[in-house]
Design a protein around this motif. Sequence first.
Motif, PDB file in Angstrom:
ATOM      1  N   GLY A 136      68.170  36.689  36.988  1.00 40.57           N
ATOM      2  CA  GLY A 136      67.728  37.239  35.706  1.00 40.57           C
ATOM      3  C   GLY A 136      68.159  38.685  35.550  1.00 40.57           C
ATOM      4  O   GLY A 136      68.659  39.089  34.491  1.00 40.57           O
ATOM      5  N   GLY A 137      67.990  39.472  36.605  1.00 41.51           N
ATOM      6  CA  GLY A 137      68.369  40.878  36.533  1.00 41.51           C
ATOM      7  C   GLY A 137      69.866  41.053  36.393  1.00 41.51           C
ATOM      8  O   GLY A 137      70.342  41.915  35.639  1.00 41.51           O
ATOM      9  N   ALA A 138      70.637  40.234  37.101  1.00 43.46           N
ATOM     10  CA  ALA A 138      72.092  40.389  37.083  1.00 43.46           C
ATOM     11  C   ALA A 138      72.684  39.901  35.771  1.00 43.46           C
ATOM     12  O   ALA A 138      73.610  40.497  35.229  1.00 43.46           O
ATOM     13  N   ILE A 139      72.123  38.811  35.257  1.00 46.84           N
ATOM     14  CA  ILE A 139      72.765  38.187  34.103  1.00 46.84           C
ATOM     15  C   ILE A 139      72.536  38.987  32.824  1.00 46.84           C
ATOM     16  O   ILE A 139      73.291  38.865  31.868  1.00 46.84           O
ATOM     17  N   GLN A 140      71.497  39.825  32.820  1.00 46.47           N
ATOM     18  CA  GLN A 140      71.276  40.616  31.617  1.00 46.47           C
ATOM     19  C   GLN A 140      72.058  41.938  31.638  1.00 46.47           C
ATOM     20  O   GLN A 140      71.972  42.722  30.704  1.00 46.47           O
ATOM     21  N   LEU A 141      72.833  42.167  32.715  1.00 46.33           N
ATOM     22  CA  LEU A 141      73.547  43.449  32.864  1.00 46.33           C
ATOM     23  C   LEU A 141      74.406  43.818  31.654  1.00 46.33           C
ATOM     24  O   LEU A 141      74.325  44.954  31.182  1.00 46.33           O
ATOM     25  N   PRO A 142      75.229  42.889  31.147  1.00 48.41           N
ATOM     26  CA  PRO A 142      76.082  43.298  30.024  1.00 48.41           C
ATOM     27  C   PRO A 142      75.286  43.758  28.816  1.00 48.41           C
ATOM     28  O   PRO A 142      75.794  44.487  27.979  1.00 48.41           O
ATOM     29  N   LYS A 143      74.032  43.356  28.690  1.00 46.87           N
ATOM     30  CA  LYS A 143      73.218  43.800  27.555  1.00 46.87           C
ATOM     31  C   LYS A 143      72.346  45.001  27.896  1.00 46.87           C
ATOM     32  O   LYS A 143      72.131  45.869  27.078  1.00 46.87           O
ATOM     33  N   GLY A 144      71.795  44.995  29.128  1.00 51.74           N
ATOM     34  CA  GLY A 144      70.743  45.972  29.386  1.00 51.74           C
ATOM     35  C   GLY A 144      71.018  46.996  30.476  1.00 51.74           C
ATOM     36  O   GLY A 144      70.352  48.017  30.531  1.00 51.74           O
ATOM     37  N   GLY A 145      71.986  46.738  31.365  1.00 51.79           N
ATOM     38  CA  GLY A 145      72.209  47.683  32.448  1.00 51.79           C
ATOM     39  C   GLY A 145      71.091  47.644  33.476  1.00 51.79           C
ATOM     40  O   GLY A 145      70.335  46.674  33.560  1.00 51.79           O
ATOM     41  N   ALA A 146      71.029  48.721  34.264  1.00 46.94           N
ATOM     42  CA  ALA A 146      70.015  48.773  35.325  1.00 46.94           C
ATOM     43  C   ALA A 146      69.319  50.115  35.287  1.00 46.94           C
ATOM     44  O   ALA A 146      69.971  51.155  35.157  1.00 46.94           O
ATOM     45  N   ASP A 147      67.994  50.122  35.362  1.00 48.09           N
ATOM     46  CA  ASP A 147      67.258  51.371  35.458  1.00 48.09           C
ATOM     47  C   ASP A 147      66.023  51.189  36.315  1.00 48.09           C
ATOM     48  O   ASP A 147      65.653  50.057  36.652  1.00 48.09           O
ATOM     49  N   LEU A 148      65.389  52.276  36.656  1.00 51.39           N
ATOM     50  CA  LEU A 148      64.296  52.237  37.642  1.00 51.39           C
ATOM     51  C   LEU A 148      62.966  51.794  37.054  1.00 51.39           C
ATOM     52  O   LEU A 148      61.996  51.647  37.781  1.00 51.39           O
ATOM     53  N   LEU A 149      62.930  51.603  35.742  1.00 50.85           N
ATOM     54  CA  LEU A 149      61.660  51.172  35.142  1.00 50.85           C
ATOM     55  C   LEU A 149      61.621  49.665  34.906  1.00 50.85           C
ATOM     56  O   LEU A 149      60.654  49.127  34.390  1.00 50.85           O
ATOM     57  N   MET A 150      62.730  49.000  35.270  1.00 48.29           N
ATOM     58  CA  MET A 150      62.824  47.563  34.971  1.00 48.29           C
ATOM     59  C   MET A 150      61.713  46.756  35.618  1.00 48.29           C
ATOM     60  O   MET A 150      61.279  45.749  35.077  1.00 48.29           O
ATOM     61  N   ASP A 151      61.285  47.209  36.806  1.00 46.31           N
ATOM     62  CA  ASP A 151      60.331  46.367  37.554  1.00 46.31           C
ATOM     63  C   ASP A 151      59.009  46.209  36.813  1.00 46.31           C
ATOM     64  O   ASP A 151      58.567  45.099  36.544  1.00 46.31           O
ATOM     65  N   PHE A 152      58.414  47.324  36.422  1.00 47.71           N
ATOM     66  CA  PHE A 152      57.136  47.208  35.722  1.00 47.71           C
ATOM     67  C   PHE A 152      57.319  46.703  34.298  1.00 47.71           C
ATOM     68  O   PHE A 152      56.436  46.075  33.727  1.00 47.71           O
ATOM     69  N   ASN A 153      58.510  47.015  33.719  1.00 50.69           N
ATOM     70  CA  ASN A 153      58.718  46.571  32.342  1.00 50.69           C
ATOM     71  C   ASN A 153      58.755  45.057  32.236  1.00 50.69           C
ATOM     72  O   ASN A 153      58.275  44.496  31.261  1.00 50.69           O
ATOM     73  N   ILE A 154      59.345  44.401  33.207  1.00 50.23           N
ATOM     74  CA  ILE A 154      59.451  42.949  33.083  1.00 50.23           C
ATOM     75  C   ILE A 154      58.213  42.237  33.605  1.00 50.23           C
ATOM     76  O   ILE A 154      57.880  41.156  33.141  1.00 50.23           O
ATOM     77  N   ILE A 155      57.503  42.860  34.554  1.00 54.88           N
ATOM     78  CA  ILE A 155      56.483  42.069  35.246  1.00 54.88           C
ATOM     79  C   ILE A 155      55.343  41.671  34.305  1.00 54.88           C
ATOM     80  O   ILE A 155      54.847  40.530  34.352  1.00 54.88           O
ATOM     81  N   ALA A 156      54.950  42.583  33.411  1.00 53.27           N
ATOM     82  CA  ALA A 156      53.860  42.220  32.503  1.00 53.27           C
ATOM     83  C   ALA A 156      54.302  41.089  31.582  1.00 53.27           C
ATOM     84  O   ALA A 156      53.571  40.122  31.357  1.00 53.27           O
ATOM     85  N   ALA A 157      55.529  41.202  31.067  1.00 51.98           N
ATOM     86  CA  ALA A 157      56.033  40.156  30.175  1.00 51.98           C
ATOM     87  C   ALA A 157      56.155  38.827  30.933  1.00 51.98           C
ATOM     88  O   ALA A 157      55.857  37.761  30.398  1.00 51.98           O
ATOM     89  N   ALA A 158      56.579  38.902  32.190  1.00 49.63           N
ATOM     90  CA  ALA A 158      56.718  37.674  32.977  1.00 49.63           C
ATOM     91  C   ALA A 158      55.349  37.027  33.211  1.00 49.63           C
ATOM     92  O   ALA A 158      55.220  35.804  33.139  1.00 49.63           O
ATOM     93  N   PHE A 159      54.343  37.853  33.466  1.00 54.81           N
ATOM     94  CA  PHE A 159      52.988  37.310  33.621  1.00 54.81           C
ATOM     95  C   PHE A 159      52.559  36.593  32.334  1.00 54.81           C
ATOM     96  O   PHE A 159      51.988  35.516  32.361  1.00 54.81           O
ATOM     97  N   VAL A 160      52.851  37.250  31.215  1.00 49.72           N
ATOM     98  CA  VAL A 160      52.474  36.650  29.931  1.00 49.72           C
ATOM     99  C   VAL A 160      53.143  35.286  29.785  1.00 49.72           C
ATOM    100  O   VAL A 160      52.512  34.292  29.416  1.00 49.72           O
ATOM    101  N   VAL A 161      54.428  35.226  30.103  1.00 46.91           N
ATOM    102  CA  VAL A 161      55.161  33.969  29.955  1.00 46.91           C
ATOM    103  C   VAL A 161      54.564  32.899  30.871  1.00 46.91           C
ATOM    104  O   VAL A 161      54.342  31.756  30.456  1.00 46.91           O
ATOM    105  N   VAL A 162      54.285  33.267  32.088  1.00 47.18           N
ATOM    106  CA  VAL A 162      53.745  32.295  33.033  1.00 47.18           C
ATOM    107  C   VAL A 162      52.377  31.789  32.572  1.00 47.18           C
ATOM    108  O   VAL A 162      52.084  30.598  32.643  1.00 47.18           O
ATOM    109  N   VAL A 163      51.569  32.700  32.076  1.00 48.65           N
ATOM    110  CA  VAL A 163      50.223  32.297  31.662  1.00 48.65           C
ATOM    111  C   VAL A 163      50.263  31.479  30.370  1.00 48.65           C
ATOM    112  O   VAL A 163      49.589  30.460  30.245  1.00 48.65           O
ATOM    113  N   VAL A 164      51.095  31.916  29.421  1.00 43.37           N
ATOM    114  CA  VAL A 164      51.201  31.164  28.170  1.00 43.37           C
ATOM    115  C   VAL A 164      51.787  29.782  28.429  1.00 43.37           C
ATOM    116  O   VAL A 164      51.336  28.772  27.898  1.00 43.37           O
ATOM    117  N   GLY A 165      52.775  29.723  29.289  1.00 43.14           N
ATOM    118  CA  GLY A 165      53.420  28.438  29.564  1.00 43.14           C
ATOM    119  C   GLY A 165      52.566  27.545  30.435  1.00 43.14           C
ATOM    120  O   GLY A 165      52.638  26.332  30.342  1.00 43.14           O
TER     121      GLY A 165
END
Lengths: 241, 628
Positions: B207-236
């Motif tokens: 997931g992190g690698a495949i979004q590179l052409p759109k989003g690049g890499a930065d040090l805030l990615m970890d917390f930025n995605i984790i909440a959204a991922a929790f939401v997806v897991v719980v909603v799904g």
Amino acid sequence: MTASAPRPVLEARDLHTYYGGAHILVDLSFVLNDGEVVVLLGRNGAGKTTTMKSVMGLVRMRAGTVHLEGADITGREPHVIARAGMGYVPEDRRIFGDLTVMENLEVGRQPERPDAPVWTPERLFGMFPNLAEMRTRQAGRMSGGEQQMLTVARTLMGNPRVLLLDEPSEGLAPVIVDQMAATIQALKAEGLSILLSEQNLHFATAVSDRAYIVEKGRIRYEGTMDALADDAEVRNTYLTV
Amino acid sequence: MGEFVVTLLTGLSSAAALFLVASGLSIIFGVTRIVNFAHGSFYMLGAYIGVSAVHAVGGGAIGFWIAILIAAAAVGLIGVAMEVLLLRRIYRAPELFQLIATFGVILVIQDITLWIWGSEDLVGPRAPGFTGAVTILGQRLPEYDLVLIAVSPLVLAGLWLLFNRTRWGTLVRAATLDRQMVSALGVNQRWLFTGVLFLGSALAGLGGAIQLPKGGADLLMDFNIIAAAFVVVVVGGMGSIGGAFLAAMLIGLLQTFGIQIFPNSTLILMFLVMAVVLIFRPWGLLGQPEIPGHGVVEAPEAPLRPADRGLRIVGAAVLAVLLLLPVAHLIVPSLVGDFSLVLVIEIMIFVLFAAALHFIMGPGGMVSFGHAAFFGGGAYAAALLVKFAEAPMEIAFWAAPAGAALLAILFGWFCVRLTGVYFAMLTLAFAQIAWSIVFQWGEVTGGDDGILGTWPSDWASSRIAYYYMTVGFVVAGLLALRRILFAPFGYTLRAGRDSPLRAAAIGIDLKRHQWVAFTISGAFAGLAGALFVYSKGSVFPTAMEIARSFDALLMVLLGGVHSLTGPIVGATALTWLNDLFSELSYWRFLLGATIIGLVLLLPNGLVGLGETGFGRRLGAAPDREVPA
């Protein structure tokens, strides 16, 4: 039962198991000989299930030893004990409800062993014809009796040498109980050694060679089923409710 | 029309990374029952390793894709390393304890990433052959978006085949249902766990690698995605990959459409959807009710006891030291400097915050991942009164616990309908709603700039006065929480934790008790927030960010959840460690490594350390039925 020279296949010696501070098994010992069906009789909460779980490595014992075919399996992990030839059929069935019948059997599949009967799904379907008709059915959608057959079949897929059957008759309709008794006799005829736990004396008498009576985590009585049948006092003291 | 279609496609493409991360999280949780907080870090590593791999392999037509796969595999191996070196050693510890370990991993990975790749954001390489744009109904759409749209269904199909058509997949599904039974059937769980960690981590890395052409890499990615991922897991639905797919698509679309309609409230929108779904389908779109895990029965924990003489003496001694500290400060300022007082004030505040969280976590059995909502909520309630009504401290201060309690009443009404990990995830989601409101509603809350000027009244403005005020409130708060736990209400709460069914059967309205407990806990967290906002003179959104919630969780777990002194010890230790390390350049690494070390050495928490020795005397260290 080989009357001449009984050869022990499963030996539990001086088991002590605790849940928290509660001493559940107290110095409990028993022997299962080759080709025998032995029953642990006792009331609810006597320690039968804990005995089975301790032997299977699902509950950690504080003291005692367990030998399977002479090999020390004390404290080994459940999967190691299972692979050493011990089959475990839990009291509450614990089938994988979301998986199909065939998938449940697949989870139980282990390599053949030279000293034990070899089972395939087809062979098991011969023994449990009901299951053959519902190979792709979700196990959670089967009746209690069918689930009980499946849990036995699943364990047999591991080609065990010794079978631990925890209260196989519990909660089943009488006709299914008869079927279960026939199954146990058939497995005995295949050469399996079977330890079962029961509260149903009638069922136990029909299938077993010997009995141990368990009360408060201790063995209170040991003898053949015939001897137990003659001993009304023991039955009244430990078994009648 | 064209705009609509392109927005739709953009939404679907943005869902790809989210789906990959969430499905990995879900797979790992299903089998190991571990909520891998470090999953966002794996996603971030996937991006960074992807950038390096493209440089190493060369971003040619084939090289680019090989590099992506290398990144996924590398992250998969990092996941395996975490399993083998860390998690495997603590599977027998209480389940929550494994959370702490993954916290430690987050911190360590943050600093390792900083150390290897530096603090600059990296621009992602472009995907050869997909650098242009296509025109759809007169609107332009980047070609790479089409690639991303295709990735999710492909991965979904691959996972379906893996789980339904291979023996390994069958075993994993069986282990998700009853892992003890699987092992009793002769399957070595270790290999399943290791395999699952590889698969789940590799998906995050992909997931992190495949979004590179759109989003690049930065040090805030970890917390930025984790909440959204929790939401997806719980909603799904926990453990449902199909559900994760549906939910990721839903959230992806919501974000792209939402940004056009409510440009400032996309974050809130996502969490609101989650709240709505959970009201109608508490276990997610395709999920199933949480099964009480077979064979993970813990021995009943030792009942809470009123403080014995020893503990009373220690407590009195600690209080005496606290009361005398300012005196020492006046007499020997060289030894007890101004900063010591500041540090102790901070420690006291977090002790109260941790005790409030422990109140629902330990005796209540409700694990909140989002308690910063109430800490920060209290702080903001006070600060807003100061900002808009120029309220004096004596009034604004009380707005904090009141405001936090109101927030807890609102959030709690939803949360107590759920149990276990669903409860935890929902609290996290609500905390993120609160955070995003504060963060995005700049006109009122000042957004990232926070609110300044929340100073104590004159009488409490000296350091020593404020110090005594803090000690007073914190000690009173701790005693009050303790008193409630030894009241019938506290017994009821513990009864409900140990056996919800039996509690219900004797006529206890457990949900109502839990709701009340949640509110009480929120109020005390808000009180801690009030002390915080007046000790700093300002408040920023960081007061309610995820990291703050995690800190509190860490304090409780590290101290020991089974003991009332646990949160006090844990909060003191962690705040002190934080302070000790904060001046060093790689303090996160040190803190993370310390946490991991503590987890490995003391699987019963810091207070458990005492229990092993003299606790046995009290019969407080029961053997556990071992989940094999």
